[in-house]
Every structure is written in structure tokens, then in C-alpha cells.
Design an enzyme around this catalytic site. Structure first.
Site, short mmCIF file in Angstrom:
data_model
loop_
_atom_site.label_atom_id
_atom_site.label_comp_id
_atom_site.label_asym_id
_atom_site.label_seq_id
_atom_site.Cartn_x
_atom_site.Cartn_y
_atom_site.Cartn_z
N ASP A 195 17.20 30.39 32.70
CA ASP A 195 17.51 29.59 33.89
C ASP A 195 17.22 30.36 35.17
O ASP A 195 17.81 31.40 35.42
CB ASP A 195 18.97 29.15 33.86
CG ASP A 195 19.24 28.21 32.69
OD1 ASP A 195 20.07 28.54 31.84
OD2 ASP A 195 18.57 27.16 32.64
N ASP A 252 15.06 36.19 30.86
CA ASP A 252 16.13 35.24 31.11
C ASP A 252 15.48 33.86 31.13
O ASP A 252 14.25 33.73 31.21
CB ASP A 252 16.74 35.57 32.48
CG ASP A 252 17.67 34.50 33.01
OD1 ASP A 252 17.48 34.07 34.15
OD2 ASP A 252 18.54 34.05 32.24
N ARG A 310 32.01 27.09 33.91
CA ARG A 310 31.86 26.66 35.32
C ARG A 310 32.74 25.45 35.61
O ARG A 310 33.40 25.38 36.65
CB ARG A 310 30.38 26.32 35.57
CG ARG A 310 29.94 26.23 36.99
CD ARG A 310 28.42 26.21 37.09
NE ARG A 310 27.86 27.44 36.56
CZ ARG A 310 26.79 27.50 35.79
NH1 ARG A 310 26.12 26.40 35.47
NH2 ARG A 310 26.36 28.67 35.34
N GLY A 352 27.69 30.00 32.48
CA GLY A 352 28.13 29.13 31.38
C GLY A 352 28.62 27.80 31.94
O GLY A 352 29.49 27.76 32.81
N GLY A 353 28.03 26.69 31.44
CA GLY A 353 28.38 25.37 31.98
C GLY A 353 29.82 25.00 31.74
O GLY A 353 30.49 24.46 32.64
N LYS A 354 30.34 25.31 30.57
CA LYS A 354 31.74 24.97 30.26
C LYS A 354 32.69 25.82 31.11
O LYS A 354 33.63 25.32 31.72
CB LYS A 354 32.01 25.17 28.76
CG LYS A 354 31.26 24.17 27.87
CD LYS A 354 31.72 24.24 26.42
CE LYS A 354 31.21 25.44 25.66
NZ LYS A 354 29.75 25.39 25.43
N GLU A 413 18.04 25.13 37.44
CA GLU A 413 19.42 24.86 37.89
C GLU A 413 19.57 23.52 38.61
O GLU A 413 20.61 22.87 38.50
CB GLU A 413 19.96 26.01 38.73
CG GLU A 413 20.14 27.31 37.96
CD GLU A 413 21.17 27.25 36.84
OE1 GLU A 413 21.31 28.26 36.11
OE2 GLU A 413 21.82 26.19 36.66
N LYS A 444 26.10 16.50 29.24
CA LYS A 444 25.23 17.13 30.24
C LYS A 444 24.00 17.73 29.58
O LYS A 444 22.88 17.58 30.04
CB LYS A 444 26.03 18.21 30.99
CG LYS A 444 25.32 18.87 32.15
CD LYS A 444 24.30 19.93 31.85
CE LYS A 444 24.83 21.23 31.39
NZ LYS A 444 23.77 22.32 31.37
N ASP A 480 16.68 36.53 37.26
CA ASP A 480 16.64 35.91 38.59
C ASP A 480 17.93 36.01 39.36
O ASP A 480 17.97 35.62 40.54
CB ASP A 480 16.31 34.41 38.45
CG ASP A 480 17.52 33.62 37.95
OD1 ASP A 480 18.01 32.73 38.67
OD2 ASP A 480 18.01 33.96 36.85
C1 XBP Z 1 22.41 30.57 33.65
C2 XBP Z 1 23.72 29.92 33.40
C3 XBP Z 1 23.79 28.67 32.56
C4 XBP Z 1 23.13 27.49 33.21
C5 XBP Z 1 23.52 26.16 32.57
O1 XBP Z 1 21.81 30.92 32.49
O2 XBP Z 1 24.71 30.43 33.86
O3 XBP Z 1 25.14 28.38 32.37
O4 XBP Z 1 23.54 27.41 34.55
O5 XBP Z 1 23.41 26.18 31.22
P1 XBP Z 1 20.73 32.15 32.41
P2 XBP Z 1 24.61 25.73 30.23
O6 XBP Z 1 21.43 33.31 31.83
O7 XBP Z 1 19.62 31.64 31.56
O8 XBP Z 1 20.25 32.42 33.81
O9 XBP Z 1 25.29 24.53 30.85
O10 XBP Z 1 23.90 25.43 28.96
O11 XBP Z 1 25.54 26.90 30.15
MG MG Z 2 19.01 33.10 35.30
#
Ligand code: XBP
Ligand code: MG
Length: 257
Positions: free
Chosen positions: A10, A8, A54, A50-52, A17, A82, A180
Site C-alpha cells: 500500500d 511494501d 484503524r 491495519g484496517g480493523k 490508500e 470493505k 512509502d
Molecule cells: C498499509 C496499511 C493497511 C491498508 C489497508 O499497508 O496500514 O492497513 O491501509 O489494508 P502497507 P487493510 O504495509 O502495505 O503499507 O484494510 O487490508 O489492513
Molecule cells: Mg505502505
């Protein structure tokens, strides 16, 4: 035999984050939106991957005024800005890899174990992080890179892991995932993959009971290999969580702001 480790991004390769949160807030301020996500707000909002997605959840569930104009387009524009701000933080070296990750990647390669990535974030963010922390060539270390914008459903759905397995042409039991968060552990488990969980600053309170092991100090390649053998010999769950890891897990909870 473990053929590949699937990482993974993030919270796993790096503690990203907080940089994402600050970049969201900077984009909101630039757009004259009175949205500002505190760390405790963000911990709750991270339940939505996903940022969008969220931001949409924030509008729909937190009762805030949506941005002007067509909502989905406004969210796309905010997210694109962003992502630019986040990439600038990464390029400036503000988001280093977590302790032990670089050594783990290099040792795995030295042992002929394939590396792959399964993340929710965008490919541009992955490339930015690998280039800033490991050099321009590091993207070629990975036999497959699956990102959230490549699949229909984001974590905890298994789509991005299934996409990576297809690309690697491997069975789930030939791989181990490193994750994580609860969403990440569920996504890998839903794809039939055993998971090593490494709780991060924003996921210390998550439920990791579906992980094959929880590691709270720096990851070690040989420990993961050892785990893989145990998983393949059918030993799973509680008896694989190192007592120190369980204790340190409690300690980690204390550090999350
Ligand atoms: C975690 C997420 C991502 C990030 C932000 O990703 O949920 O949305 O918070 O990234 P991961 P974006 O699976 O790597 O832990 O704004 O690009 O979505
Ligand atoms: Mg993660």
C-alpha cells in the site's frame, strides 16, 4: 551482495490508500453508519496500520458511536465487506502500479535478484493487485509474501519483515526494503533492513530520516543497486538523499490533497 528486494504494497507498489478509503466509506454507508472518512481524516487515521485496528482506533479515539452488536465482530464484518469492495476496485483496474514499479520488478528478476513482499494488508488484496496489474502468474515472481494477518504485530513492529527474512533464509543486510511510510520504514529498520523510501500521496509529510535514501521520481533498479553498495560500504543517511529527491519531496507535499 543484495539477494532480495522486499516491497511494501500500500503506497509502494501502488497508490492504494484512496481506494481503501473509498471502500471503507462505502462499507460504512451500506451498514447505515454515519461514519465518513475525508482525505484529511484518513491521513491521520493511517498512523494506525491495519484496517480493523484503524476502525477500532476511530471508535476509541474519535468518540464516534460504535456499530451495533458485539464491537469486534461488527468491525470484522465491516472490514470483510470493505475488502470485497476494494478488491472490486482493483479488479476493475482502478489501482494501477506506481510509475517505474513494473520495470523495476522485471529488471530485478532479469538480474536474478529475488523479490518479496512485506505488507500490512491481507493476502487476498495482494493477489488481487498482482493479478490485475501484472497477470495471474505474477504472484509466482515473489519468493516470499508476508501479510499483516500472518503475524502477531503490524508495522511499525518488525514482525512481517522478520517473517519474510525467515522464509527467504536471508540476513537483513542481504536485502533492501522499499517502503512509502514512516510505519513501514520503522518496521524494516527494526528488522535491521536498509530502506529506500518512496513517499506516497498519503505519506508525503512522514519522517523518512531513518531511510537510507528517499526517492520521489520513479524508482530505478540500478539506482537501488548503487544505493545497496553504498549502504554496505557504510555510507548511510543524509549523504544518500539525492538533492533532487529532497527538492521534489517538498514538491510532493504540495500534491497531497
Ligand atoms: C498499509 C496499511 C493497511 C491498508 C489497508 O499497508 O496500514 O492497513 O491501509 O489494508 P502497507 P487493510 O504495509 O502495505 O503499507 O484494510 O487490508 O489492513
Ligand atoms: Mg505502505
Amino acid at each position: 551482495m543484495i539477494v532480495a528486494l522486499i516491497f511494501d504494497v500500500d503506497g509502494t507498489l501502488a497508490e492504494t490508500e484512496e481506494a481503501h478509503r473509498m471502500s471503507f466509506n462505502a462499507a460504512f454507508a451500506e451498514a447505515s453508519l454515519d461514519w465518513a472518512w475525508s482525505q484529511s481524516d484518513y491521513r491521520k487515521l493511517l498512523r494506525v496500520t491495519g484496517g480493523k485496528e484503524r476502525m477500532l482506533h476511530y471508535i476509541e479515539s474519535w468518540g464516534v458511536a460504535p456499530p451495533q452488536g458485539e464491537r469486534d465482530n461488527a468491525i470484522r464484518v465491516l472490514h470483510a465487506r470493505k475488502t470485497q469492495l476494494y478488491a472490486a476496485r482493483v479488479a476493475a483496474g482502478d489501482v494501477p502500479l506506481r510509475p517505474g514499479i513494473e520495470a523495476l520488478l522485471r529488471t530485478a528478476r532479469d538480474h536474478g535478484v529475488n523479490l518479496a513482499i512485506a505488507t500490512t494488508t491481507s493476502r487476498s488484496n495482494v493477489d488481487a493487485s498482482l493479478a490485475a496489474n501484472l497477470g495471474q502468474d505474477a504472484v509466482n515472481w515473489f519468493a516470499a509474501i508476508g501479510c499483516g494477518d500472518m503475524v502477531a504485530r503490524k508495522k511499525p513492529a518488525p514482525d512481517v519483515y522478520e517473517e519474510v527474512l525467515r522464509h527467504l533464509r536471508l540476513r537483513p543486510d542481504e536485502t533492501i526494503a522499499i517502503e512509502d511510510s514512516w510505519n513501514g520504514v520503522q518496521a524494516a529498520r527494526n528488522a535491521g533492513i536498509a530502506v529506500v523510501a518512496i513517499p506516497s500521496l498519503y505519506s508525503a509529510d512522514d519522517d523518512f530520516s531513518d531511510a537510507a535514501a528517499v526517492v520521489t521520481d520513479s524508482l530505478c533498479f540500478h539506482a537501488i543497486l548503487g544505493l545497496a553498495r553504498k549502504v554496505q560500504s557504510g555510507r548511510t543517511g543524509a549523504d544518500l538523499i539525492h538533492p533532487d529527491a529532497r527538492k521534489a519531496g517538498e514538491a510532493l507535499k504540495g500534491t497531497g490533497s
